[in-house]
Design a protein around this motif. Structure first.
Motif, PDB file in Angstrom:
ATOM      1  N   TRP A 162       0.832  -1.203   0.000  1.00 48.69           N
ATOM      2  CA  TRP A 162       0.000   0.000   0.000  1.00 48.69           C
ATOM      3  C   TRP A 162       0.868   1.255   0.000  1.00 48.69           C
ATOM      4  O   TRP A 162       0.642   2.172  -0.797  1.00 48.69           O
ATOM      5  N   ILE A 163       1.886   1.312   0.869  1.00 48.38           N
ATOM      6  CA  ILE A 163       2.728   2.511   0.892  1.00 48.38           C
ATOM      7  C   ILE A 163       3.557   2.632  -0.378  1.00 48.38           C
ATOM      8  O   ILE A 163       3.782   3.737  -0.890  1.00 48.38           O
ATOM      9  N   LEU A 164       4.009   1.507  -0.942  1.00 46.68           N
ATOM     10  CA  LEU A 164       4.712   1.551  -2.231  1.00 46.68           C
ATOM     11  C   LEU A 164       3.828   2.182  -3.297  1.00 46.68           C
ATOM     12  O   LEU A 164       4.290   3.002  -4.106  1.00 46.68           O
ATOM     13  N   GLU A 165       2.552   1.816  -3.297  1.00 44.62           N
ATOM     14  CA  GLU A 165       1.615   2.388  -4.268  1.00 44.62           C
ATOM     15  C   GLU A 165       1.311   3.855  -3.968  1.00 44.62           C
ATOM     16  O   GLU A 165       1.224   4.676  -4.883  1.00 44.62           O
ATOM     17  N   GLU A 166       1.155   4.191  -2.704  1.00 40.82           N
ATOM     18  CA  GLU A 166       0.901   5.604  -2.346  1.00 40.82           C
ATOM     19  C   GLU A 166       2.051   6.488  -2.804  1.00 40.82           C
ATOM     20  O   GLU A 166       1.839   7.611  -3.272  1.00 40.82           O
ATOM     21  N   LEU A 167       3.271   5.979  -2.669  1.00 39.05           N
ATOM     22  CA  LEU A 167       4.457   6.762  -3.043  1.00 39.05           C
ATOM     23  C   LEU A 167       4.815   6.606  -4.519  1.00 39.05           C
ATOM     24  O   LEU A 167       5.770   7.221  -4.988  1.00 39.05           O
ATOM     25  N   GLU A 168       4.057   5.760  -5.237  1.00 40.11           N
ATOM     26  CA  GLU A 168       4.250   5.521  -6.674  1.00 40.11           C
ATOM     27  C   GLU A 168       5.677   5.069  -6.981  1.00 40.11           C
ATOM     28  O   GLU A 168       6.330   5.586  -7.899  1.00 40.11           O
ATOM     29  N   LEU A 169       6.144   4.090  -6.199  1.00 46.37           N
ATOM     30  CA  LEU A 169       7.500   3.565  -6.365  1.00 46.37           C
ATOM     31  C   LEU A 169       7.490   2.304  -7.212  1.00 46.37           C
ATOM     32  O   LEU A 169       6.502   1.572  -7.257  1.00 46.37           O
ATOM     33  N   SER A 170       8.611   2.045  -7.858  1.00 46.80           N
ATOM     34  CA  SER A 170       8.767   0.819  -8.641  1.00 46.80           C
ATOM     35  C   SER A 170       9.144  -0.328  -7.720  1.00 46.80           C
ATOM     36  O   SER A 170      10.019  -0.184  -6.864  1.00 46.80           O
ATOM     37  N   TYR A 171       8.494  -1.477  -7.908  1.00 46.16           N
ATOM     38  CA  TYR A 171       8.796  -2.636  -7.087  1.00 46.16           C
ATOM     39  C   TYR A 171       8.359  -3.897  -7.818  1.00 46.16           C
ATOM     40  O   TYR A 171       7.570  -3.861  -8.762  1.00 46.16           O
ATOM     41  N   THR A 172       8.884  -5.004  -7.336  1.00 45.04           N
ATOM     42  CA  THR A 172       8.462  -6.326  -7.791  1.00 45.04           C
ATOM     43  C   THR A 172       7.963  -7.079  -6.577  1.00 45.04           C
ATOM     44  O   THR A 172       8.638  -7.099  -5.543  1.00 45.04           O
ATOM     45  N   LEU A 173       6.787  -7.681  -6.688  1.00 42.96           N
ATOM     46  CA  LEU A 173       6.259  -8.506  -5.607  1.00 42.96           C
ATOM     47  C   LEU A 173       6.584  -9.960  -5.907  1.00 42.96           C
ATOM     48  O   LEU A 173       6.232 -10.481  -6.960  1.00 42.96           O
TER      49      LEU A 173
END
Length: 195
Positions: free
Chosen positions: A17-28
């Protein structure tokens, strides 16, 4: 930039959720607790695990705080009074809501069956309701814990209330409304697509 190990049915949802709020690139990396994938990156065997360029971070609250500090969003600056209040909310929710819910989970399915104590569950539900009423008073008529804008403990509170409702706990109406407001955010909806 980041790799996150876990799945949305766990505390991993908070970090997603915080990764999405901050619009960061990530791999789950979809992984369950104690799975070989998780044990390969964490001696604890717990999720979530956040892999950064500097190493691993093993706790969801630490991950949220790290990401919000590093990327300058969903938080107040370290060393300010507002940050002290924010951290106070975070720690209080972690020590009360999250701890009670985790104890309930341990006595429901986490611990070996012979170590579960069914009789403790009504006490845990009672404790949660007491904390829920106090937190509702602290929230008051504000949309979020710190006023008009959400910060890290708002994600933590919304996640805990969702977890509680899913386990049949009573949640104060103000906190229920707060949770629905948080879950209506586009970042939450994007994080939920990882099921």
């Amino acid at each position: 930039m980041y790799k996150l190990y876990g799945n949305i049915r766990t505390r991993t949802m908070r970090t997603l959720w915080i990764l999405e709020e901050l619009e960061l690139s990530y791999t789950l990396i979809q992984a369950d607790p104690r799975s070989p994938e998780v044990r390969a990156v964490s001696p604890l065997g717990k999720v979530p695990v956040l892999e950064t360029s500097e190493g691993m971070i093993y706790d969801s609250v630490a991950q949220m705080t790290y990401l919000s500090d590093k990327h300058g969003g969903f938080t107040h600056p370290a060393g300010t009074y507002a940050r002290g209040r924010q951290d106070g909310f975070t720690n209080t929710i972690n020590e009360t809501f999250d701890a009670v819910l985790w104890d309930f989970a341990k006595h429901s399915f986490v611990l070996p069956e012979q170590h579960r104590v069914e009789a403790v569950k009504p006490s845990l539900k009672w404790q949660f309701l007491q904390y829920s009423n106090v937190m509702a008073d602290l929230l008051g008529d504000h949309p979020f814990l710190m006023g008009d804008d959400p910060v890290v403990p708002d994600i933590l509170l919304a996640h805990c209330c969702s977890w509680a409702l899913g386990r049949g706990f009573d949640v104060h109406e103000r906190l229920h409304r707060h949770m629905k407001t948080m879950r209506a955010r586009p970042a939450f909806r994007r994080a939920m697509t990882h099921d």
